[in-house]
Design a protein around this motif. Structure first.
Motif, PDB file in Angstrom:
ATOM      1  N   ARG A  22      17.147  23.782 -10.569  1.00  0.00           N
ATOM      2  CA  ARG A  22      16.226  23.529 -11.692  1.00  0.00           C
ATOM      3  C   ARG A  22      15.187  24.980 -11.208  1.00  0.00           C
ATOM      4  O   ARG A  22      14.757  25.649 -12.113  1.00  0.00           O
ATOM      5  CB  ARG A  22      15.417  22.366 -11.566  1.00  0.00           C
ATOM      6  CG  ARG A  22      14.513  22.443 -12.663  1.00  0.00           C
ATOM      7  CD  ARG A  22      13.783  20.936 -13.055  1.00  0.00           C
ATOM      8  NE  ARG A  22      12.976  21.036 -14.058  1.00  0.00           N
ATOM      9  CZ  ARG A  22      12.175  19.953 -14.742  1.00  0.00           C
ATOM     10  NH1 ARG A  22      12.829  18.777 -14.570  1.00  0.00           N
ATOM     11  NH2 ARG A  22      11.326  20.158 -15.597  1.00  0.00           N
ATOM     12  N   ASP A  73      11.106  25.422 -18.173  1.00  0.00           N
ATOM     13  CA  ASP A  73       9.721  25.563 -17.695  1.00  0.00           C
ATOM     14  C   ASP A  73       9.073  26.578 -17.414  1.00  0.00           C
ATOM     15  O   ASP A  73       7.785  26.910 -17.742  1.00  0.00           O
ATOM     16  CB  ASP A  73      10.026  24.991 -16.068  1.00  0.00           C
ATOM     17  CG  ASP A  73      10.604  23.402 -16.056  1.00  0.00           C
ATOM     18  OD1 ASP A  73      10.233  22.778 -16.987  1.00  0.00           O
ATOM     19  OD2 ASP A  73      11.222  23.153 -15.041  1.00  0.00           O
ATOM     20  N   GLN A 108      16.762  23.354 -17.859  1.00  0.00           N
ATOM     21  CA  GLN A 108      15.421  22.893 -17.654  1.00  0.00           C
ATOM     22  C   GLN A 108      14.449  23.661 -17.014  1.00  0.00           C
ATOM     23  O   GLN A 108      13.238  23.954 -17.231  1.00  0.00           O
ATOM     24  CB  GLN A 108      15.361  21.522 -17.071  1.00  0.00           C
ATOM     25  CG  GLN A 108      15.798  20.189 -17.755  1.00  0.00           C
ATOM     26  CD  GLN A 108      15.897  19.067 -17.014  1.00  0.00           C
ATOM     27  OE1 GLN A 108      16.039  19.228 -15.731  1.00  0.00           O
ATOM     28  NE2 GLN A 108      15.886  17.863 -17.695  1.00  0.00           N
ATOM     29  N   GLY A 109      14.868  24.412 -16.131  1.00  0.00           N
ATOM     30  CA  GLY A 109      14.038  25.445 -15.303  1.00  0.00           C
ATOM     31  C   GLY A 109      13.490  26.440 -16.041  1.00  0.00           C
ATOM     32  O   GLY A 109      12.412  26.869 -15.935  1.00  0.00           O
ATOM     33  N   ARG A 133      14.280  28.192 -13.165  1.00  0.00           N
ATOM     34  CA  ARG A 133      12.845  28.865 -13.254  1.00  0.00           C
ATOM     35  C   ARG A 133      12.542  30.089 -12.794  1.00  0.00           C
ATOM     36  O   ARG A 133      12.126  30.711 -13.691  1.00  0.00           O
ATOM     37  CB  ARG A 133      11.832  27.690 -12.596  1.00  0.00           C
ATOM     38  CG  ARG A 133      10.348  27.746 -12.956  1.00  0.00           C
ATOM     39  CD  ARG A 133       9.447  26.989 -12.062  1.00  0.00           C
ATOM     40  NE  ARG A 133      10.001  26.552 -10.774  1.00  0.00           N
ATOM     41  CZ  ARG A 133       9.805  27.389  -9.806  1.00  0.00           C
ATOM     42  NH1 ARG A 133       9.236  28.523 -10.263  1.00  0.00           N
ATOM     43  NH2 ARG A 133      10.248  27.078  -8.592  1.00  0.00           N
TER      44      ARG A 133
END
Lengths: 340, 340
Positions: free
Chosen positions: A301, A89, A85-86, A305
Motif C-alpha cells: 500500500r 490514498d 488503495q495506496g 501511495r
DNA sequence: GTAAGTCATGACACCGGTATCAATTTATAG
DNA sequence: CTATAAATTGATACCGGTGTCATGACTTAC
C-alpha cells in the motif's frame, strides 16, 4: 439546493465577478499575473457559487486529462488491491481520478491496446506494478507517447523518478539469514515463474543471504512453481517426499507457502517442528494460518501511495521530495523454528 | 508508425473522405440518415487512419462522460476486487472506463463529495456494492442527478433495473439446514454489525433455515462481531468457553470464521470433531485453511459483471436482458461434520 | 412537367475551458 | 510631467466533437 438546476460554468463566474472568462481561468490556474483584488473577488464568487471547472473542457483545451491509469496484470488480486488503495490514498483530494485497467501482458495486441487507451484517454500518468512494469516495450511506448509513468518493481529498470524499487532481494536475503541462523542447512526453495523479475530477484537475494552464512542452494531442493496455491502444494509434495527432506522451505510468495502447509498436513508433518516455512508478501492469510506464518512483508500500500505521490501533484500534501526507501521486512511468526 | 505524430481528428477524417465533420459524426453515432456509399467511404477512412473519437470532446458536447464509477466502502478488499473484476469483464471493449472511488460512508460530507464527483465527472453510471448500496440518501442523490446506477445488495431496495439482489438470506438458510441436518442443535452465530444490511439478512435467513428444521437460535449463542478476524477470535473465545459449548458456529463472513479456527486451536478444540464451523463469502482463505472450511459462496465477480451489463451498452456482447438470478451456494468442505 | 415531401448533407453555433496576442492600466525612470 | 516598461486584462480563435436548422438532391403524387 440552489435555485439553478445546472452547475455554474466559467462564464457564470466571469459575469458575476465582472471580469472576462480568461481572468477566471487565470485564477483557477494560479497564474501570477492577476491583481490581488481581482483574484480575491473571483475567488469569492467561486466559493459562493461552488463553481468547479469541468475536467472534460479543461482537458480538451489542455490536450490531456486528469485521469491516472493503473495498468496491471497481476495473478494476485491482493497485490492489485493494495497498490490501488495506496494510489488512491495519494490521489485523494488531488482532483485526479483513477482509471483501472487490467491487461493480459502476453497478448500480442497489448501494445496496440495500450496505445489506444493512453492516447484516447490522454492519460495524465500511468502506474505499472509488476509484472507489467517489467515490459520494456511498454515503457518505451509510454516514453514515445510522452506520458508520465511510475514503474513499481523489484529492480531498478528505469530512472529514479520513474521507478519505484522494492528491493525484494533484500527481503529474501533476510529470510535466508533467518533460516540459517535457526540452524537450517537443508533449505528448499519454491520459486515463482522465471519470467517474473520478482522471482529472479527474490531467488538471487535468497542465495546471497545463504552465502552470507556459508550456505548454498542445493539444486535438488529447488522447485519452480507458478505463484499459485496449487503449484505450491505440488512442489511441496515433491520436496517433502524426498529421502533427504528439507528442514525448511522458503517460498517466493505466500500463496505457494500456504500450499506447503497443506502438503505438510497431508504428509503428516508438523510446522515448524518437522519443517519450517517462510513465505513472501505477508498477505493477510499469513497471520491467519495455523501456526501463523513467517513471511517477508512488502509495504504494497505504501508503494502505491508513493507511486501516486511521484505522479500527481497534490495540494493537500507537501511532502519532501525525498523518496523513503521501500524496504521489505521479515515478519517472524511461528512457522519458522530451530532445526531439530 | 504513421508519418503523423498526432492522432487524427474528426476534421482529418472529414477532409480525407470529402465530407463534412458532421457527416463523420453521424457515421460514428450510427445515424440512419447517411447514404450507404457515404457511410462506407467514411468507415474506410476511419479504419485506414485508425481514427477514434476523443472521449473528452465527445463528452463535452454530449454533456456526459464515458466513465463508470465504482463507489465503495467495503471493509473487505476481497469483495471490492471481485466486484471490480466482474465489472471490468463486462466493460471490456465497451469504450467505457472504470473510475474507482473509495468513500467513507460515515462521513458527514459524503453526499456533498459524491455530488461533486458525479456532477464534475458527469459519470455515465455508478455501481454501488454494499454497504454503500444501502444508503438511501445516496440513491436519492443519484436519482436527483439523473445518473444511471446499479446497487448491489442482499435485499431489494430499489426497482429491478437498478438493483442487483444477492439473496444472502437464502445462503444462510442453506447453512442452517446443513448444520441441522448434521445433527447439531446447539448452534452459535457470530453476526456482523447490525448496521450492515447483509448482516441482518444473513441472520434472518439463518434463523429461517433453523426454523425449517424445528430449531431456533439461542440468544446466549449469538455474538455480534465486526466482520473482522480479530472480532471473530474474540467472539469465538467467549462461545467456546461456555459450559454448554456450541457444537457448531456459523459466521456471517469468512474473516470471522477464520477467527474461530484460531480460537478453537488456542482452546485445544478440534475442527470439526469438537466444533463445526461454517463461514460466509467463500473467500480464497476458506479452501486454504486446515481443515478446508465450509462456506456460503457469493458469486461476487459474476455480480460485478451483471451490474456492468445492466449499466453499459456493450456491442461486444448481446446477452438477453434476462437477469440470471444471483444465488448463493453452500460449499461444503471439511469444517462441518456430524455432531458427536 | 411541376409541386410537395423525403433524404442526405453541411454551415454554423455551441459544449466549457485555455492560448495567443493586442489593448489597457499601472509603475518606474528621466 | 512625459516616455517607456511592466503588469493586467480581455477579444478572439481554438481544442474536437454534437445539435439545429437550412439547403440541395432525389422521389413520388398529381
Amino acid at each position: 439546493m440552489e435555485g439553478s438546476s445546472r452547475r455554474p460554468t466559467i462564464n457564470d463566474v466571469a459575469r458575476m465577478a465582472g471580469v472576462s472568462k480568461k481572468t477566471v481561468s487565470r485564477v483557477i490556474n494560479e497564474s501570477p499575473f492577476v491583481k490581488e483584488d481581482t483574484r480575491k473577488a473571483v475567488q469569492t464568487i467561486i466559493r459562493e457559487t461552488g463553481y468547479a471547472p469541468d475536467p472534460q473542457a479543461r482537458g480538451l483545451a489542455f490536450r490531456r486529462s486528469f485521469l491516472v491509469g493503473l495498468i496491471y496484470d497481476n495473478p494476485n488480486p491482493q497485490h492489485t488491491v493494495s497498490h490501488q488503495q495506496g494510489l488512491l490514498d495519494a490521489m485523494a483530494g488531488s482532483g485526479f481520478e483513477l482509471v483501472v485497467r487490467p491487461v493480459d501482458r502476453t497478448s500480442p495486441r497489448l501494445l496496440d491496446e495500450m496505445r489506444v487507451f493512453i492516447e484516447r484517454q490522454k492519460l495524465f500518468g500511468v502506474v505499472l506494478p509488476s509484472p507489467v512494469s517489467e515490459d520494456e516495450r511498454l515503457a518505451a511506448l509510454l516514453q514515445e507517447l510522452d506520458v508520465r509513468y511510475v514503474r513499481i518493481g523489484s529492480v531498478a529498470l528505469d530512472e529514479p523518478g520513474r521507478m519505484l524499487v522494492s528491493h525484494d532481494g533484500k527481503g529474501a536475503a533476510e529470510a535466508a539469514r533467518h533460516l540459517a541462523d535457526l540452524g537450517h542447512t537443508r533449505i528448499a526453495l519454491i520459486s515463482g515463474p522465471t519470467s517474473f523479475r520478482s522471482s529472479v530477484e527474490r531467488r538471487k537475494g535468497f542465495e546471497a543471504g545463504l552465502a552470507e552464512r556459508g550456505l548454498s542452494l542445493d539444486p535438488a531442493l529447488v522447485k519452480v512453481g507458478g505463484y499459485t496455491y496449487e503449484s505450491g502444494v505440488g512442489a511441496a509434495k515433491e520436496l517433502l517426499a524426498l529421502k533427504a527432506r528439507p528442514t525448511a522451505v522458503f517460498c517466493l510468495n505466500d500463496e505457494m507457502a500456504t500450499g506447503v502447509y497443506t502438503a505438510a498436513r497431508e504428509a503428516g508433518l508438523r510446522i515448524p517442528e518437522d519443517v519450517s516455512v517462510v513465505g513472501f508478501d505477508d498477505s493477510s492469510i499469513a497471520s491467519r494460518l495455523w501456526p501463523p506464518m513467517s513471511s517477508v512483508r512488502l509495504p504494497l500500500r505504501d508503494m502505491g501511495r508513493i507511486a501516486g505521490e511521484m505522479l500527481v501533484p497534490n495540494p493537500m500534501r507537501d511532502k519532501p521530495k525525498v523518496q523513503p526507501d521501500i524496504q521489505p521486512e521479515l515478519i517472524v511468526r511461528a512457522s519458522s523454528a530451530k532445526v531439530g
